[in-house]
Design a protein around this motif. Structure first.
Motif, mmCIF file in Angstrom:
data_model
loop_
_atom_site.group_PDB
_atom_site.id
_atom_site.type_symbol
_atom_site.label_atom_id
_atom_site.label_comp_id
_atom_site.label_asym_id
_atom_site.label_seq_id
_atom_site.Cartn_x
_atom_site.Cartn_y
_atom_site.Cartn_z
ATOM 1 N N SER A 1 -4.963 11.488 25.769
ATOM 2 C CA SER A 1 -4.769 10.535 24.677
ATOM 3 C C SER A 1 -3.278 10.222 24.649
ATOM 4 C CB SER A 1 -5.215 11.134 23.344
ATOM 5 O OG SER A 1 -4.412 12.246 23.018
ATOM 6 N N THR A 2 -2.947 8.984 24.360
ATOM 7 C CA THR A 2 -1.538 8.599 24.283
ATOM 8 C C THR A 2 -1.280 7.966 22.925
ATOM 9 O OG1 THR A 2 -1.968 6.435 25.275
ATOM 10 C CG2 THR A 2 -1.308 8.211 26.765
ATOM 11 N N GLU A 3 -0.056 8.131 22.483
ATOM 12 C CA GLU A 3 0.340 7.598 21.186
ATOM 13 C C GLU A 3 1.840 7.332 21.232
ATOM 14 O OE1 GLU A 3 0.685 9.577 16.738
ATOM 15 O OE2 GLU A 3 -0.206 10.740 18.343
ATOM 16 N N GLU A 4 2.233 6.148 20.810
ATOM 17 C CA GLU A 4 3.651 5.822 20.784
ATOM 18 C C GLU A 4 4.281 6.497 19.576
ATOM 19 O OE1 GLU A 4 6.508 1.919 21.123
ATOM 20 O OE2 GLU A 4 4.432 1.834 21.820
ATOM 21 N N THR A 5 5.385 7.186 19.810
ATOM 22 C CA THR A 5 6.095 7.873 18.733
ATOM 23 C C THR A 5 7.529 7.384 18.705
ATOM 24 O OG1 THR A 5 6.783 9.672 20.169
ATOM 25 C CG2 THR A 5 4.682 9.960 19.017
ATOM 26 N N GLY B 1 10.923 7.145 19.629
ATOM 27 C CA GLY B 1 11.727 7.539 20.772
ATOM 28 C C GLY B 1 10.968 7.814 22.056
ATOM 29 N N GLY B 2 9.655 7.622 22.084
ATOM 30 C CA GLY B 2 8.957 7.889 23.327
ATOM 31 C C GLY B 2 7.457 7.835 23.195
ATOM 32 N N LEU B 3 6.795 8.500 24.127
ATOM 33 C CA LEU B 3 5.345 8.506 24.184
ATOM 34 C C LEU B 3 4.858 9.935 24.050
ATOM 35 C CD1 LEU B 3 2.789 6.703 24.873
ATOM 36 C CD2 LEU B 3 3.062 7.569 27.203
ATOM 37 N N ALA B 4 3.835 10.146 23.225
ATOM 38 C CA ALA B 4 3.199 11.457 23.092
ATOM 39 C C ALA B 4 1.885 11.415 23.853
ATOM 40 C CB ALA B 4 2.957 11.794 21.632
ATOM 41 N N VAL B 5 1.667 12.428 24.673
ATOM 42 C CA VAL B 5 0.468 12.495 25.505
ATOM 43 C C VAL B 5 -0.266 13.792 25.182
ATOM 44 C CG1 VAL B 5 -0.406 12.562 27.863
ATOM 45 C CG2 VAL B 5 1.634 11.222 27.340
ATOM 46 N N GLY B 6 -1.535 13.676 24.835
ATOM 47 C CA GLY B 6 -2.369 14.848 24.602
ATOM 48 C C GLY B 6 -3.239 15.102 25.817
ATOM 49 N N ILE B 7 -3.294 16.357 26.239
ATOM 50 C CA ILE B 7 -4.024 16.709 27.459
ATOM 51 C C ILE B 7 -4.795 18.003 27.228
ATOM 52 C CG2 ILE B 7 -2.098 17.992 28.487
ATOM 53 C CD1 ILE B 7 -3.984 15.620 30.633
ATOM 54 N N ALA B 8 -5.910 18.156 27.902
ATOM 55 C CA ALA B 8 -6.694 19.392 27.801
ATOM 56 C C ALA B 8 -5.938 20.532 28.490
ATOM 57 C CB ALA B 8 -8.059 19.193 28.452
ATOM 58 N N PRO B 9 -6.107 21.771 28.026
ATOM 59 C CA PRO B 9 -5.367 22.900 28.617
ATOM 60 C C PRO B 9 -5.581 23.077 30.123
ATOM 61 C CG PRO B 9 -6.539 23.604 26.644
ATOM 62 C CD PRO B 9 -6.938 22.191 26.909
ATOM 63 N N GLU B 10 -6.765 22.740 30.618
ATOM 64 C CA GLU B 10 -7.010 22.920 32.050
ATOM 65 C C GLU B 10 -6.217 21.932 32.906
ATOM 66 O OE1 GLU B 10 -10.587 20.750 30.224
ATOM 67 O OE2 GLU B 10 -9.449 22.558 29.768
ATOM 68 N N HIS B 11 -5.681 20.875 32.319
ATOM 69 C CA HIS B 11 -4.872 19.891 33.048
ATOM 70 C C HIS B 11 -3.379 20.018 32.733
ATOM 71 C CE1 HIS B 11 -8.536 18.024 34.353
ATOM 72 N NE2 HIS B 11 -8.911 17.778 33.102
ATOM 73 N N TRP B 12 -3.002 21.094 32.044
ATOM 74 C CA TRP B 12 -1.632 21.287 31.572
ATOM 75 C C TRP B 12 -0.603 21.215 32.704
ATOM 76 C CZ3 TRP B 12 1.177 20.894 27.482
ATOM 77 C CH2 TRP B 12 2.357 21.606 27.317
ATOM 78 N N THR B 13 -0.769 22.018 33.733
ATOM 79 C CA THR B 13 0.229 22.030 34.808
ATOM 80 C C THR B 13 0.194 20.738 35.622
ATOM 81 O OG1 THR B 13 -1.271 23.280 36.237
ATOM 82 C CG2 THR B 13 0.363 24.547 34.988
ATOM 83 N N ALA B 14 -0.992 20.157 35.784
ATOM 84 C CA ALA B 14 -1.081 18.872 36.493
ATOM 85 C C ALA B 14 -0.352 17.782 35.710
ATOM 86 C CB ALA B 14 -2.540 18.478 36.702
ATOM 87 N N ALA B 15 -0.462 17.807 34.401
ATOM 88 C CA ALA B 15 0.212 16.810 33.559
ATOM 89 C C ALA B 15 1.724 16.965 33.631
ATOM 90 C CB ALA B 15 -0.268 16.932 32.117
ATOM 91 N N LEU B 16 2.216 18.209 33.583
ATOM 92 C CA LEU B 16 3.662 18.427 33.654
ATOM 93 C C LEU B 16 4.210 18.075 35.037
ATOM 94 C CD1 LEU B 16 3.997 21.731 31.599
ATOM 95 C CD2 LEU B 16 4.418 19.380 30.854
#
Length: 183
Positions: free
Chosen positions: A18-22, A24-39
C-alpha cells in the motif's frame, strides 16, 4: 515524484503493498514476508542508499509496526517503509544485510519493544541495565516506580510542608479579578 515512486512500488510488488503520500515523501506498507525484498528494492532500484532510522510502534491489538526511513541522495526523495508484526510472536527478518546502519536501531527496537530481528549478527541489550525485565516502550508496560510508591514531592512549591516558600499566585493577563472559584 511521489507518483513515480508509487508506480515503481506497484510495478514491483503489485497488490502486496500500500502506498500513501506523506509530508516529505512516500509511505509504503509491506507484508513482513516481503520486508527484506522491499528494503533491497528501495536501496538498489530507487537509489535510497542513506539509511536514516528504524523503530517500532506499539499498535496495541494490531501488533507492532516496524518503520524504516531511507533517503536517496541522488534523486532527493524520502521513503518510509513499514510493516506490521503480530503482538504474540513479533519476529521480522533483519535489515542489517541491506543497511549496515540498521544494526543499532534493531538492537534498540528489540530491547524496547521485544521484536526479534531474525538473523541479526549481535542482538544483545543496548540501553537497559543487566537483568531488566520487560520492554519499556510497549503500551502495556507498567512503570514499577509509580506502583511501588507515590510520586515524590509536591505538585506546587510550598505544598510539601517542608518550609519552602509558596509560589506567588498570579492571575493570567486579561482575566478579571471577579472570575474563578475564589471570586
Amino acid at each position: 515524484m511521489s507518483a513515480e515512486l508509487a508506480d515503481a512500488w506497484t510495478a514491483r510488488f503489485g497488490d502486496e503493498i500500500s502506498t500513501e503520500e506523506t509530508f516529505g515523501g512516500l509511505a509504503v506498507g509491506i507484508a513482513p514476508e516481503h520486508w527484506t525484498a522491499a528494503l533491497t528494492f528501495a536501496r538498489d532500484d530507487l537509489s535510497c542508499g542513506f539509511f536514516d532510522w528504524l523503530t517500532g510502534v506499539d499498535e496495541l491489538d494490531e501488533g507492532f509496526a516496524v518503520v524504516v526511513h531511507v533517503y536517496s541522495l541522488e534523486r532527493r526523495h524520502h521513503l518510509l517503509v513499514r510493516t506490521r508484526v503480530p503482538k504474540r510472536a513479533p519476529v521480522l527478518a533483519t535489515a542489517t544485510g541491506i543497511y549496515r546502519g540498521a544494526a543499532w536501531h534493531e538492537r534498540e527496537t528489540a530491547e524496547m519493544f521485544g521484536i526479534l530481528f531474525e538473523g541479526h549478527p549481535n542482538l544483545v541489550p543496548l540501553l537497559l541495565p543487566d537483568g531488566f525485565e520487560g520492554h519499556p516502550l510497549r503500551k502495556d508496560f507498567v512503570l514499577a516506580a509509580r506502583v511501588a510508591k507515590p510520586w515524590p514531592g509536591a505538585k506546587e512549591p510550598g505544598e510539601s510542608g517542608h518550609g519552602a516558600p509558596s509560589r506567588r499566585r498570579v492571575r493570567p493577563p486579561g482575566v478579571p479579578e471577579d472570575w474563578g472559584p475564589n471570586a
